[in-house]
Design an enzyme around this catalytic site. Structure first.
Site, PDB file in Angstrom:
ATOM      1  N   GLU A  34      -8.296  -5.458   4.927  1.00 24.13           N
ATOM      2  CA  GLU A  34      -8.150  -5.163   3.507  1.00 24.13           C
ATOM      3  C   GLU A  34      -6.940  -5.873   2.904  1.00 24.13           C
ATOM      4  OE1 GLU A  34      -8.735  -1.250   5.132  1.00 24.13           O
ATOM      5  OE2 GLU A  34      -9.538  -0.587   3.216  1.00 24.13           O
ATOM      6  N   ARG A  80      -2.664  -2.100  -3.311  1.00 25.99           N
ATOM      7  CA  ARG A  80      -3.864  -1.305  -3.110  1.00 25.99           C
ATOM      8  C   ARG A  80      -3.777  -0.114  -4.065  1.00 25.99           C
ATOM      9  NH1 ARG A  80      -5.109   3.303   1.166  1.00 25.99           N
ATOM     10  NH2 ARG A  80      -7.288   3.578   0.633  1.00 25.99           N
ATOM     11  N   ARG A 120     -12.521  15.836   7.916  1.00 29.60           N
ATOM     12  CA  ARG A 120     -13.291  16.169   6.704  1.00 29.60           C
ATOM     13  C   ARG A 120     -14.743  16.477   7.059  1.00 29.60           C
ATOM     14  NH1 ARG A 120     -11.655  10.760   3.597  1.00 29.60           N
ATOM     15  NH2 ARG A 120      -9.599  10.709   4.560  1.00 29.60           N
ATOM     16  N   ASN A 153       0.882  -1.170   0.000  1.00 28.67           N
ATOM     17  CA  ASN A 153       0.000   0.000   0.000  1.00 28.67           C
ATOM     18  C   ASN A 153       0.919   1.219   0.000  1.00 28.67           C
ATOM     19  OD1 ASN A 153      -1.767   2.051   0.537  1.00 28.67           O
ATOM     20  ND2 ASN A 153      -2.677   1.109   2.353  1.00 28.67           N
ATOM     21  N   HIS A 195     -13.197   2.868   0.090  1.00 26.44           N
ATOM     22  CA  HIS A 195     -13.202   1.807   1.117  1.00 26.44           C
ATOM     23  C   HIS A 195     -13.872   0.527   0.593  1.00 26.44           C
ATOM     24  CE1 HIS A 195     -13.304   5.088   4.514  1.00 26.44           C
ATOM     25  NE2 HIS A 195     -12.048   4.681   4.319  1.00 26.44           N
TER      26      HIS A 195
END
Ligand code: ADP
Length: 400
Positions: free
Chosen positions: A384, A91, A241, A7, A180
């Site tokens: 993941e 990823r 955010r 990743n 996601h």
């Protein structure tokens, strides 16, 4: 099959080495501060203690060179020769409309990932650097790309389009992509297994709540709606955010505060959410510690769980019901308070939490619904990296 999962971020590379047959993790680690002074490699073989090494790591190629050399090292390594790495899984954040599943990486696939740079300018370039670095260091090893957006690619058009002129979708690809996806896919599969029913028969709502947070409606194994949009800014309130808001607000603030496009971007992405509301922290643990003392921490928490509850209601309506709700990510897995507040008052929808089970501090998957709850409520730690390793194995096996 030994699979190296990578990743690659702008200044970091996270990795895990799997035996993809047994799903066992042999080692994992992280290279940080790539291209800066004092880069650090933290490496943890599963059966030995963690090591930390520092040095000058100028770019992603050097970072991955370091990773491969520590994987081979006498004291900290987990393989004897480079040739033991059978495949590498990456990823990749944005696959645009080109990819609805994971793929074997070719020149054409790399060109498509490059074409999506406009949509994910901070993420796709380092993802490509990681792929190129592996290509030059392990030229004969097959590589697979696993996209954050892929699982959401089967959303219906009425769910993924915005109410803007249709030509903007055609011309600039303006639409909801969702993120996601690997996590929503993993936890929905596990939820079906825990519920003992085929995923194809279920209506699930999966909430991935970390520093970034998104929620998905998954019907018959397909993501039919998700809260993140064109970028990962839309939807739930997040650490820094803002999530959903009237788009006219940003035009007004830019005008009043004389902000540039870049300033506005930073405001919405880095200074909003839990951080912006509480003025204390973007970290949910700190918000919860201050919940009783600070009215702003309480407000931030209440906004977070209120919005989560609204989405649960909306997605149950979108699917015509819900059979299971899953919480995952750092907050979803650990915050009993978030789960409790988000589900409070939803008993009329058949959603009832077992308060004692909700409070248990366990690191494993569990059902936290009350005996009479018609909807199963589950906490499922996401994984993941495992999905990337297993997709990589399947695709490489199929290509042979
Ligand atoms: P990322 O999106 O960066 O991968 P994580 O999934 O690790 O983030 O989630 C980080 C969030 O999880 C932080 O807000 C952190 O405060 C929260 N978190 C971790 N443990 C707890 C806990 N015990 N209680 C409440 N929040 C927690």
């Amino acid at each position: 099959m030994i699979v190296l999962v990578i990743n690659a971020g702008s200044s970091s590379v996270k990795y895990q080495v799997f035996n993809a047959e047994t799903k066992e993790v042999l080692a994992k680690g992280l290279v940080e501060r790539i291209g800066m002074s004092g880069a650090i490699l933290t490496h943890k073989p599963t059966d030995r203690k963690e090591v930390r090494l520092s040095g000058e790591i100028l770019d992603h190629k050097m970072a991955i060179e370091y990773v491969v050399s520590i994987l081979l090292s006498k004291n900290h390594g987990v393989i004897k020769d480079k040739s033991e790495i059978d495949a590498v899984g990456h990823r990749v954040v944005h696959g645009g409309e080109a990819f609805s599943s994971s793929v074997l990486i070719s020149e054409e696939v790399m060109a498509e990932i490059r074409a999506c740079i406009d949509y994910a300018p901070l993420h796709n370039p380092p993802n490509l650097k990681g792929i190129n670095a592996v290509k030059s260091l392990l030229p004969d090893v097959p590589q697979v790309a696993v996209f954050d957006t892929a699982f959401h690619q089967k959303m219906p058009k009425y769910a993924f389009l915005y109410g803007l002129p249709y030509t903007l979708y055609r011309r600039h690809g303006i639409r909801r992509y969702g993120f996601h996806g690997t996590s929503h896919r993993f936890v929905s599969n596990r939820a079906a297994e825990i519920m003992g029913q085929p995923l194809e028969n279920l209506k699930l709502i999966t909430a991935h709540l970390g520093n970034g947070a998104s929620i998905s409606a998954i019907q018959n194994g397909r993501s039919v709606d998700t809260s993140m949009g064109f970028t990962p800014l839309e939807g739930l309130l997040m650490g820094t955010r803002c999530g959903d808001m009237d788009p006219a607000i940003i035009l007004q603030i830019m005008h009043k505060e004389e902000l540039t496009v870049n300033d506005a971007n930073i405001l919405m992405n880095k200074h909003s959410g839990l951080q912006g509301i509480s003025g204390i922290s973007s970290d949910m643990r700190e918000i919860e510690e201050e919940y009783e003392e600070s009215s702003r921490a309480k407000l931030a928490h209440d906004m977070f769980t209120y919005r989560l509850k609204k989405y649960i209601g909306a997605y149950a309506a979108a699917m015509g019901g819900v059979d299971g709700i899953v919480f995952t990510g750092g907050i979803g897995e650990n915050s009993e308070m978030v789960r409790k507040h988000a589900l409070e008052g939803l008993d009329y929808m058949g959603i009832e939490l077992d308060e004692a089970k909700n409070k248990e501090r366990l690191k494993e998957e569990r059902d936290i619904s009350a005996k009479n709850s018609q909807v199963r409520i589950m906490v499922i730690p996401t994984n993941e990296e495992l999905v990337i390793a297993l997709d990589t194995k399947r695709i490489v096996d199929e290509s042979n």
